[in-house]
Design a protein around this motif. Structure first.
Motif, PDB file in Angstrom:
ATOM      1  N   MET A 214       0.812  -1.212   0.000  1.00  0.00           N
ATOM      2  CA  MET A 214       0.000   0.000   0.000  1.00  0.00           C
ATOM      3  C   MET A 214       0.851   1.269   0.000  1.00  0.00           C
ATOM      4  SD  MET A 214      -3.102  -1.060  -0.147  1.00  0.00           S
ATOM      5  CE  MET A 214      -4.007   0.462   0.199  1.00  0.00           C
ATOM      6  N   MET A 215       0.396   2.261  -0.736  1.00  0.00           N
ATOM      7  CA  MET A 215       0.994   3.589  -0.670  1.00  0.00           C
ATOM      8  C   MET A 215       0.447   4.272   0.589  1.00  0.00           C
ATOM      9  SD  MET A 215       0.310   4.938  -4.536  1.00  0.00           S
ATOM     10  CE  MET A 215       0.486   3.866  -5.974  1.00  0.00           C
ATOM     11  N   PRO A 216       1.303   4.880   1.409  1.00  0.00           N
ATOM     12  CA  PRO A 216       0.820   5.532   2.633  1.00  0.00           C
ATOM     13  C   PRO A 216       0.239   6.924   2.354  1.00  0.00           C
ATOM     14  CG  PRO A 216       3.183   5.785   2.495  1.00  0.00           C
ATOM     15  CD  PRO A 216       2.774   4.957   1.288  1.00  0.00           C
ATOM     16  N   VAL A 217      -0.601   6.991   1.331  1.00  0.00           N
ATOM     17  CA  VAL A 217      -1.099   8.267   0.841  1.00  0.00           C
ATOM     18  C   VAL A 217      -2.596   8.163   0.587  1.00  0.00           C
ATOM     19  CG1 VAL A 217      -0.997   9.877  -1.109  1.00  0.00           C
ATOM     20  CG2 VAL A 217       1.118   8.868  -0.236  1.00  0.00           C
ATOM     21  N   GLU A 218      -3.331   9.197   0.959  1.00  0.00           N
ATOM     22  CA  GLU A 218      -4.750   9.278   0.636  1.00  0.00           C
ATOM     23  C   GLU A 218      -4.939  10.257  -0.511  1.00  0.00           C
ATOM     24  OE1 GLU A 218      -6.519  10.561   4.281  1.00  0.00           O
ATOM     25  OE2 GLU A 218      -6.463   8.556   5.197  1.00  0.00           O
TER      26      GLU A 218
ATOM     27  N   VAL B  12       5.648  13.027  -2.150  1.00  0.00           N
ATOM     28  CA  VAL B  12       5.432  11.594  -2.385  1.00  0.00           C
ATOM     29  C   VAL B  12       6.635  10.978  -3.081  1.00  0.00           C
ATOM     30  CG1 VAL B  12       3.989   9.892  -3.570  1.00  0.00           C
ATOM     31  CG2 VAL B  12       2.921  11.852  -2.445  1.00  0.00           C
ATOM     32  N   GLU B  13       7.138  11.653  -4.115  1.00  0.00           N
ATOM     33  CA  GLU B  13       8.274  11.122  -4.862  1.00  0.00           C
ATOM     34  C   GLU B  13       9.565  11.210  -4.051  1.00  0.00           C
ATOM     35  OE1 GLU B  13      10.525  11.655  -9.184  1.00  0.00           O
ATOM     36  OE2 GLU B  13       8.938  13.065  -8.587  1.00  0.00           O
ATOM     37  N   THR B  14       9.802  12.334  -3.408  1.00  0.00           N
ATOM     38  CA  THR B  14      11.049  12.543  -2.668  1.00  0.00           C
ATOM     39  C   THR B  14      11.219  11.544  -1.527  1.00  0.00           C
ATOM     40  OG1 THR B  14      11.152  14.889  -3.207  1.00  0.00           O
ATOM     41  CG2 THR B  14      12.331  14.178  -1.226  1.00  0.00           C
ATOM     42  N   PHE B  15      10.139  11.286  -0.794  1.00  0.00           N
ATOM     43  CA  PHE B  15      10.234  10.403   0.362  1.00  0.00           C
ATOM     44  C   PHE B  15       9.945   8.936   0.026  1.00  0.00           C
ATOM     45  CE2 PHE B  15       9.428  14.599   2.320  1.00  0.00           C
ATOM     46  CZ  PHE B  15      10.591  14.678   3.087  1.00  0.00           C
ATOM     47  N   GLY B  16       9.758   8.638  -1.257  1.00  0.00           N
ATOM     48  CA  GLY B  16       9.630   7.261  -1.688  1.00  0.00           C
ATOM     49  C   GLY B  16       8.321   6.588  -1.338  1.00  0.00           C
ATOM     50  N   TRP B  17       7.269   7.387  -1.137  1.00  0.00           N
ATOM     51  CA  TRP B  17       5.977   6.789  -0.818  1.00  0.00           C
ATOM     52  C   TRP B  17       5.328   6.187  -2.061  1.00  0.00           C
ATOM     53  CZ3 TRP B  17       5.156  12.035   1.905  1.00  0.00           C
ATOM     54  CH2 TRP B  17       5.775  12.004   3.163  1.00  0.00           C
ATOM     55  N   ALA B  18       5.715   6.671  -3.228  1.00  0.00           N
ATOM     56  CA  ALA B  18       5.295   6.109  -4.518  1.00  0.00           C
ATOM     57  C   ALA B  18       6.177   6.754  -5.580  1.00  0.00           C
ATOM     58  CB  ALA B  18       3.819   6.396  -4.804  1.00  0.00           C
TER      59      ALA B  18
ATOM     60  N   LEU C 112       2.046   7.429  -8.800  1.00  0.00           N
ATOM     61  CA  LEU C 112       1.161   8.486  -8.328  1.00  0.00           C
ATOM     62  C   LEU C 112       0.313   9.042  -9.461  1.00  0.00           C
ATOM     63  CD1 LEU C 112       0.187  10.238  -6.027  1.00  0.00           C
ATOM     64  CD2 LEU C 112       2.066  11.828  -6.501  1.00  0.00           C
ATOM     65  N   ALA C 113       0.909   9.193 -10.633  1.00  0.00           N
ATOM     66  CA  ALA C 113       0.151   9.683 -11.787  1.00  0.00           C
ATOM     67  C   ALA C 113      -0.986   8.725 -12.117  1.00  0.00           C
ATOM     68  CB  ALA C 113       1.076   9.849 -12.994  1.00  0.00           C
ATOM     69  N   ARG C 114      -0.712   7.421 -12.019  1.00  0.00           N
ATOM     70  CA  ARG C 114      -1.764   6.424 -12.285  1.00  0.00           C
ATOM     71  C   ARG C 114      -2.845   6.479 -11.203  1.00  0.00           C
ATOM     72  NH1 ARG C 114      -5.191   3.943 -15.476  1.00  0.00           N
ATOM     73  NH2 ARG C 114      -5.447   1.694 -15.084  1.00  0.00           N
ATOM     74  N   ALA C 115      -2.433   6.634  -9.952  1.00  0.00           N
ATOM     75  CA  ALA C 115      -3.409   6.735  -8.869  1.00  0.00           C
ATOM     76  C   ALA C 115      -4.308   7.958  -9.056  1.00  0.00           C
ATOM     77  CB  ALA C 115      -2.696   6.794  -7.527  1.00  0.00           C
ATOM     78  N   LYS C 116      -3.717   9.051  -9.475  1.00  0.00           N
ATOM     79  CA  LYS C 116      -4.492  10.272  -9.718  1.00  0.00           C
ATOM     80  C   LYS C 116      -5.475  10.065 -10.870  1.00  0.00           C
ATOM     81  CE  LYS C 116      -3.836  15.252 -10.475  1.00  0.00           C
ATOM     82  NZ  LYS C 116      -2.807  16.328 -10.623  1.00  0.00           N
TER      83      LYS C 116
ATOM     84  N   PHE D 135      -4.459   3.502  -2.594  1.00  0.00           N
ATOM     85  CA  PHE D 135      -4.001   2.613  -3.654  1.00  0.00           C
ATOM     86  C   PHE D 135      -2.801   1.802  -3.185  1.00  0.00           C
ATOM     87  CE2 PHE D 135      -6.244   5.996  -5.775  1.00  0.00           C
ATOM     88  CZ  PHE D 135      -6.948   5.354  -6.775  1.00  0.00           C
ATOM     89  N   GLY D 136      -2.607   0.667  -3.845  1.00  0.00           N
ATOM     90  CA  GLY D 136      -1.449  -0.167  -3.590  1.00  0.00           C
ATOM     91  C   GLY D 136      -0.949  -0.779  -4.884  1.00  0.00           C
TER      92      GLY D 136
END
Length: 237
Positions: A86-90, A137-143, A148-152, A180-181
């Motif tokens: 899982m991505m740790p992002v909402e 998100v990209e800098t800290f490696g969360w996705a 992220l573009a696909r999740a959006k 998303f994961g």
């Protein structure tokens, strides 16, 4: 599919291992929480209602070509899902101004947002789920940028499908959050979609039909959830 040890217990759901490493059992409990878990209560029937509500929505999204982790219902309060990283992002889309957007920006609740806004929040209760941006998100490696573009992209596709679905049921999809994961290299919709994670208003009266009824002490929480389900054609038994 054999259910095994509990893997994780969240504020309102529990996750269990199975004898297949690619799948998990997702169990919906009657716990209801607000304010990052600071307030928790038990609401009878909630686990069953959210489980069946989520199954209905996930099937609608799958039929529209959106990949989801949902496989099938197992019981009133359990379903089988794909095991994902899982991505740790909402991912949050807002069609109408409400909640934290009103508090942050001073806009009027109920203002239509055209185009809808897209926001990102870090899943971290201890930090209060802070708002973040795509660079974080990209800098800290969360996705990755591509993930992220696909999740959006998928988040907006969900909006197209569900706005129409709820509109036909006499409801406004005010806003919602998605998680998303990654499953076998593919970005897939995870977690749940229920009135716990979105705002739904009656089109005519603007009555709140979601977890804001719990947050704001309005009462009739499960009755509102079931009314939304009834309008959609969900059979809660």
């Amino acid at each position: 599919m054999e259910k095994r040890a509990e893997l994780y217990s969240g504020k309102a759901k529990s996750v269990y291992e199975t004898d297949d490493q690619d799948y998990l059992v997702l169990a919906f409990r009657n716990d209801t929480s607000a304010f990052d878990g600071k307030r928790i209560e038990q609401l009878e029937r909630k686990g069953m209602v959210n489980n069946k509500f989520n199954a209905f929505i996930m099937e609608k999204l799958k039929a529209a070509g959106i990949p989801t982790h949902f496989e099938r219902l197992l019981s009133d309060q359990e379903c089988l899902v794909k095991r994902m990283d899982m991505m740790p992002v909402e991912c949050v889309v807002r069609n109408i101004a409400a909640g934290s957007l009103v508090r942050r920006l001073g806009v009027t609740e109920g203002q239509e947002l055209n185009p809808p806004t897209f926001e990102l929040f870090l899943k971290n209760d201890a930090l209060g789920d802070p708002m973040i941006n795509e660079s974080h998100v990209e800098t800290f490696g969360w996705a990755t940028r591509e993930q992220l573009a696909r999740a959006k992209e998928l988040t907006y596709q969900v909006n197209d499908v569900l706005k129409a679905l709820f509109d036909d049921a006499g409801l406004l999809l005010v806003d919602y959050k998605l998680e998303f994961g990654i499953f076998k290299g593919e970005v897939v919709l995870g977690d749940e979609f229920s009135p716990d994670g979105c705002r739904l208003w009656d089109k005519e009266t603007r009555d709140k039909m979601d977890k804001d009824r719990f947050r704001q002490g309005l009462g009739g929480v499960i009755e509102a959830y079931e009314e939304v389900g009834r309008r959609l054609g969900i059979d809660f038994g």
